[in-house]
Design an enzyme around this catalytic site. Structure first.
Site, PDB file in Angstrom:
ATOM      1  N   GLU A  84      -9.602  -7.145   4.652  1.00  0.00           N
ATOM      2  CA  GLU A  84      -8.240  -6.862   4.194  1.00  0.00           C
ATOM      3  C   GLU A  84      -7.461  -8.164   4.193  1.00  0.00           C
ATOM      4  OE1 GLU A  84      -6.252  -4.331   2.803  1.00  0.00           O
ATOM      5  OE2 GLU A  84      -4.875  -6.042   2.816  1.00  0.00           O
ATOM      6  N   GLY A 118      -3.480  -0.510   3.405  1.00  0.00           N
ATOM      7  CA  GLY A 118      -3.223  -0.727   1.983  1.00  0.00           C
ATOM      8  C   GLY A 118      -1.822  -0.333   1.543  1.00  0.00           C
ATOM      9  N   THR A 119      -1.693  -0.118   0.246  1.00  0.00           N
ATOM     10  CA  THR A 119      -0.407   0.256  -0.350  1.00  0.00           C
ATOM     11  C   THR A 119       0.117   1.516   0.313  1.00  0.00           C
ATOM     12  OG1 THR A 119      -1.205  -0.589  -2.471  1.00  0.00           O
ATOM     13  CG2 THR A 119       0.700   0.884  -2.540  1.00  0.00           C
ATOM     14  N   GLY A 151     -11.145 -11.327   0.278  1.00  0.00           N
ATOM     15  CA  GLY A 151     -12.588 -11.217   0.043  1.00  0.00           C
ATOM     16  C   GLY A 151     -12.904 -11.556  -1.407  1.00  0.00           C
ATOM     17  N   VAL A 191      13.976   0.681 -23.098  1.00  0.00           N
ATOM     18  CA  VAL A 191      14.730  -0.422 -22.487  1.00  0.00           C
ATOM     19  C   VAL A 191      14.454  -1.695 -23.281  1.00  0.00           C
ATOM     20  CG1 VAL A 191      14.982  -1.828 -20.411  1.00  0.00           C
ATOM     21  CG2 VAL A 191      14.685   0.646 -20.214  1.00  0.00           C
ATOM     22  N   HIS A 240       5.314  37.840   4.626  1.00  0.00           N
ATOM     23  CA  HIS A 240       6.707  37.954   4.204  1.00  0.00           C
ATOM     24  C   HIS A 240       7.606  37.623   5.379  1.00  0.00           C
ATOM     25  CE1 HIS A 240      10.336  39.463   2.317  1.00  0.00           C
ATOM     26  NE2 HIS A 240      10.592  40.139   3.427  1.00  0.00           N
TER      27      HIS A 240
END
Ligand code: FAD
Ligand code: NAI
Length: 465
Positions: A32, A39-40, A114, A236, A443
């Site tokens: 990493e 990660g993200t 890496g 845009v 319920h």
């Protein structure tokens, strides 16, 4: 060091692949480039965004619904520093948890970038120093990055991506969001709830346009109540950082007057793109296809010991899709024959009301020329929804016209994110709408809307409508 498997990238694809490989007896390393794992998703994605969504929802309720529940408090105030700090604590607890899991499963963690030297040798670069490791198999799980507008790169001050939007030091006065997809609607609603004016400019004619069209419309109605404004079908044309403000220009796609919006932040959330920078794919002869690493049905690249998973390959850019792929590759490497049903990967948008769906949309069924029937049921007819004052939303069921098999479940409403698992189970077992409508649903629960929508789809006979 020689490994059976080296995983590059520690997001939900990579770390899950590493754990499953280790569980199956392989000697595993994970690489990493950042100092924290996850990660993200864990660092700048799923987890921090949900932390802010929860905090902002609490604030919104304290300011707007507590009174009606009979809870009188002085006007609540936003402490943005504390909100962001708590989000940081949540992230830390999660990324530390992944580090613990790596230790527990005896996975070697290498910090650094890496890159391939050849198909069995990986170089790890950190602070200008290189080390190499060798391996039988490689799993690439390097994820994705935000896509910038071609004419207005992220300056990270006024023109920001989701990463900066998770770290703001002030509540924006006016946040202009470009892209009314998942990030735009989640982070747009965070800031709208805590007092920002939020304007969304979306190129297509609907919000969250990959969802069933009914759902985008409902989400627009619900988030309008937060004061969010929308320019749908707008292209845009310019975004300019003017120092203290940002100016966005857009034109209606189908002609008409151009608009000019002035705000203090412009969040650009027009999608994410696969990330392979610095990976040295040329060293192993892998060429990208529209930025993605091409893989076969077994997630194998053209090089027979190299696999790729998650956001860097085709398919939905979702954490749980990446995880399933990590498990699938690991199990294949140990000789098993796993399978992923991509049609049944659910999608969730964590706005309030939440959006969750699985299977086909009505537009997709039309395109396929499939004969189908629909049934829907509104939240406002549920006792549970009245009790909690979460009246916005509906459940829509799509079923095969002849066999009654459920083909799609689309929910917008309170707790849809958790309810969709029932849709996945039903569809995995190829249940008919009648099957679900005949099962007892507790319920009062929001899930009763799924039962009622199935009754509506199967025989047009909901009980409470
Ligand atoms: P990533 O999580 O992107 O991880 C890739 C890792 O690889 C990164 O840590 C990166 O640093 C590392 N890396 C890259 N190149 C190298 C290299 N050469 N050497 C070493 N390391 C490298 N999905 C959901 O399912 N639910 C959600 O609620 C959700 N919310 C989101 C909210 C936001 C704001 C964002 C941006 C995304 C969200 N996502 C969500 C999407 C989700 O984060 C991704 O689909 C998921 O993280 C993909 O996992 P991955 O393992 O493929 O890659
Ligand atoms: P997205 O693909 O969800 O939405 C992008 C939106 O921007 C689309 O509606 C698109 O029509 C619009 N768009 C594209 N170009 C445009 C332009 N030039 N002008 C105006 N609008 C434009 O992408 P987003 O929101 O950036 O998120 C990226 C990915 O991250 C998602 O697709 C999803 O896979 C993942 N994610 C998942 C979450 C979840 O599961 N809850 C939360 C956040 C992100």
């Amino acid at each position: 060091m020689q490994y059976n498997v080296v995983v590059i990238g520690s997001g939900p694809g990579g770390y899950v692949a590493a754990i499953r490989c280790a569980q199956l007896g392989m000697k595993v390393a994970i690489i990493e480039k950042y100092n924290t794992l996850g990660g993200t998703c864990l660092n700048v994605g799923c987890i921090p965004s949900k932390a802010l969504l929860d905090s902002s929802e609490h604030f919104h309720n304290a300011a707007h619904t507590f009174k009606e529940h009979g809870i009188d408090i002085d006007s609540p105030k936003v402490n943005i520093d504390q909100m962001i700090k708590r989000k940081g604590d949540v992230v830390k607890a999660n990324v530390d948890g992944i580090a613990f899991l790596m230790k527990k499963n005896k996975i070697d963690v290498h910090t650094g970038v890496g890159s391939f030297v050849d198909k069995n040798t990986i170089k790890i670069t950190k602070d200008g120093k290189d080390t190499t490791i060798t391996t039988e198999k490689v799993i690439i799980a390097t994820g994705s990055k935000p896509t910038p507008l071609p004419f207005a790169p992220f300056d990270k001050k006024r023109i920001i991506s989701s990463t900066e939007a998770l770290e703001l030091k002030e509540v924006p006065k006016h946040m202009i969001v470009i892209g009314g997809g998942v990030i735009g609607m989640e982070l747009g609603s965070v800031y709208a709830r805590i007092g920002a004016k939020v304007t969304v400019v979306e190129f297509l004619d609907s919000l969250i346009p990959t969802n069933d069209c009914t759902i985008g419309k409902e989400l627009q109605k619900a988030t309008k109540k937060l004061g969010m404004d929308f320019y749908l079908g707008h292209k845009v044309t310019a975004v300019e950082n003017k120092g203290k403000e940002v100016v966005v220009k857009a034109e209606p796609k189908n002609g008409g007057a151009a608009v000019e919006l002035k705000g203090d932040y412009c969040l650009v959330s027009i999608g994410r793109r696969p990330y392979t920078d610095g990976l040295g794919l040329d060293k192993v002869g892998i060429e990208l296809d529209k930025g993605k690493i091409p893989v076969d049905n077994h997630l194998k690249t053209k090089v027979d010991n190299i696999y790729a998973i998650g956001d860097v390959v085709r398919g939905a850019m979702l954490a749980h899709k990446a995880e399933e792929e990590g498990v699938m590759v690991a199990e294949q490497l140990s000789g098993q024959k796993p399978h992923i049903n991509y049609n049944l990967i659910p999608g969730v948008v964590y706005t309030w009301p939440e959006v969750a769906s699985v299977g086909s949309t009505e537009e997709q069924l039309k395109e396929q020329g499939r004969a189908y029937k629909t049934g829907s049921f509104p939240y406002k007819a549920l006792g549970r929804a009245r009790a909690s004052m979460d009246l916005d939303g509906l459940v829509k069921i799509l079923a095969d016209k002849t066999t009654d098999e459920i083909l799609g479940v689309h929910i917008i409403g309170a707790r849809a994110a958790d309810m969709i698992a029932a849709g996945v189970v039903a569809m995995e077992y190829r249940a008919s709408a009648e099957d679900v409508s005949r099962m007892s649903h507790a319920h009062p629960t929001y899930m009763e809307a799924v039962k009622e929508a199935c009754l509506a789809a199967t025989a047009n006979r909901p009980i409470h409508m």
